[in-house]
Design a protein around this motif. Sequence first.
Motif, PDB file in Angstrom:
ATOM      1  N   PRO A 281      -8.058   6.102 -15.786  1.00 62.30           N
ATOM      2  CA  PRO A 281      -6.603   5.955 -15.639  1.00 62.30           C
ATOM      3  C   PRO A 281      -6.011   7.142 -14.889  1.00 62.30           C
ATOM      4  N   VAL A 282      -4.764   6.982 -14.485  1.00 69.57           N
ATOM      5  CA  VAL A 282      -4.014   8.079 -13.858  1.00 69.57           C
ATOM      6  C   VAL A 282      -2.732   8.226 -14.672  1.00 69.57           C
ATOM      7  N   PHE A 285       0.848   9.591 -13.328  1.00 73.53           N
ATOM      8  CA  PHE A 285       1.278   9.265 -11.965  1.00 73.53           C
ATOM      9  C   PHE A 285       2.750   8.836 -11.880  1.00 73.53           C
ATOM     10  N   ASN A 286       3.166   7.856 -12.688  1.00 76.78           N
ATOM     11  CA  ASN A 286       4.544   7.373 -12.591  1.00 76.78           C
ATOM     12  C   ASN A 286       5.559   8.441 -12.972  1.00 76.78           C
ATOM     13  N   CYS A 346      -0.486   8.186  -4.626  1.00 72.11           N
ATOM     14  CA  CYS A 346      -1.508   8.466  -5.630  1.00 72.11           C
ATOM     15  C   CYS A 346      -2.586   9.366  -5.035  1.00 72.11           C
ATOM     16  N   TYR A 349      -1.175  12.785  -4.947  1.00 71.06           N
ATOM     17  CA  TYR A 349      -1.126  13.293  -6.317  1.00 71.06           C
ATOM     18  C   TYR A 349      -2.481  13.842  -6.757  1.00 71.06           C
ATOM     19  N   ASP A 360      -2.652  15.774 -12.769  1.00 71.59           N
ATOM     20  CA  ASP A 360      -3.238  14.747 -13.623  1.00 71.59           C
ATOM     21  C   ASP A 360      -4.388  15.310 -14.446  1.00 71.59           C
ATOM     22  N   GLN A 389       2.277   3.663 -16.973  1.00 71.40           N
ATOM     23  CA  GLN A 389       1.820   5.020 -16.679  1.00 71.40           C
ATOM     24  C   GLN A 389       1.438   5.225 -15.218  1.00 71.40           C
ATOM     25  N   SER A 390       0.825   4.224 -14.596  1.00 66.09           N
ATOM     26  CA  SER A 390       0.254   4.468 -13.267  1.00 66.09           C
ATOM     27  C   SER A 390       0.432   3.313 -12.291  1.00 66.09           C
ATOM     28  N   SER A 391       1.409   2.446 -12.550  1.00 63.30           N
ATOM     29  CA  SER A 391       1.645   1.291 -11.679  1.00 63.30           C
ATOM     30  C   SER A 391       0.373   0.459 -11.539  1.00 63.30           C
TER      31      SER A 391
END
Length: 425
Positions: A281-282, A285-286, A346, A349, A360, A389-391
Amino acid sequence: MFERFTKPRALETVQRTAIKLLSEKGEANARGIASKFVEQFKLLDKAEQLSFFEFLAKKFSPDPFDVLQAAQQYAEKADDASLITLFKVVEPARQELLRRINRAPDGTQTVVHMRERLLEHVKTKAGLRAVDADMQHLLNSWFNPGFLELHEITWSSPALLLEKIIQHESVHAIDGWDDLRRRLQPDRRCYAFFHPQLPNEPLIFVEVALVATISKEVGPLLDKKSESLDSKKFKTAIFYSISNCQPGLRGVSLGNFLIKRVAEKILQEIPSVKTFCTLSPVPGFNMWLDSLPGSSALDSFDDKKGRVATALQVLFKESDWSKRISKGWNPASASPEEKAALMYLCFIYLTQFVHKGGGDAVGKFHLSNGAKLHDINWAADLSKKGVVQSSAIMVNYLYELTAIEDNHEKFIKKEVVFSRNLNSL
């Protein structure tokens, strides 16, 4: 009246036991006194535990005058004797107290539990950071990976242990026993680190899917109704979840050693598996996206063609990105421009922001561990958590066992190694 007197008395009893445990008599009878301390500490409520931690900070810190004298003596003589004296004077007495507590039958678990409670107060209460540093220092020694045992968790493992795996899974929640059973089929593996003093307590565990090729979405890996893959097709090991079970061990390096040990074990047992990769997961990110508009952080990006600004204009033309998410946005409704913007940001990021304090955490963990950023996957986690959380984006970090050290060194020098297929980003 009784309640009013018992609570302070419980705290005073623990404090007296701690002082006694550090005395000469305590050294000779450490196990027995430490056992009393363990039982007494369990009776303290959260407020009393905080008072005890403050007691540790005040009562068992080094004397500044003694430290200064010892430091001056070492500066003048620079010999072994003065250096040894300096070490003894600088070390807080509470470290020896914790060592003696550790001699009790449940001492190790108690110290881990004490630190879990301490961490609840460190950020808000002054004077406790040094106590936390002492605990973490000792736990790093006691939970050195050389002392840890790697065990595979199977459907035949004790029910209590399986319940703990369900309880502590923090990435992809386990939906009951059927879900867990699927995750422990022959094409799925779960490995955990254990400490000899805590034989029934997993410290950290990783879940692995044995598949034919690198997975780009998590849904098929989590489908509890899916059929188990034929072992002849095992070519790739996907690390899709890693969870810590002991909050008191925060900051103690376990996960990086776990992944490498598991990779070595799979390589020995299943020679057909040649590729080791994550589907990660990321989680930040959002949140990071929403912090960008108007932020000075934009000035630090290597963005010669203005692609970051263009991407932000696409995403924020209506409202904050989190508001778009809350109104029901999902990958299926995304325009080509939104997809391109999210994928590019992303990448930024994970390559230009990951080294910073708010970078992250998952990416930082794998990249510092020697993995390579292999791919960024669109619509990979369609769960509510994944979208919020991360689209719904997930990432593959590739562990090439022969390149781990080189990748780690480059990451330390603020360089993120990524695969050629990300060159377009």
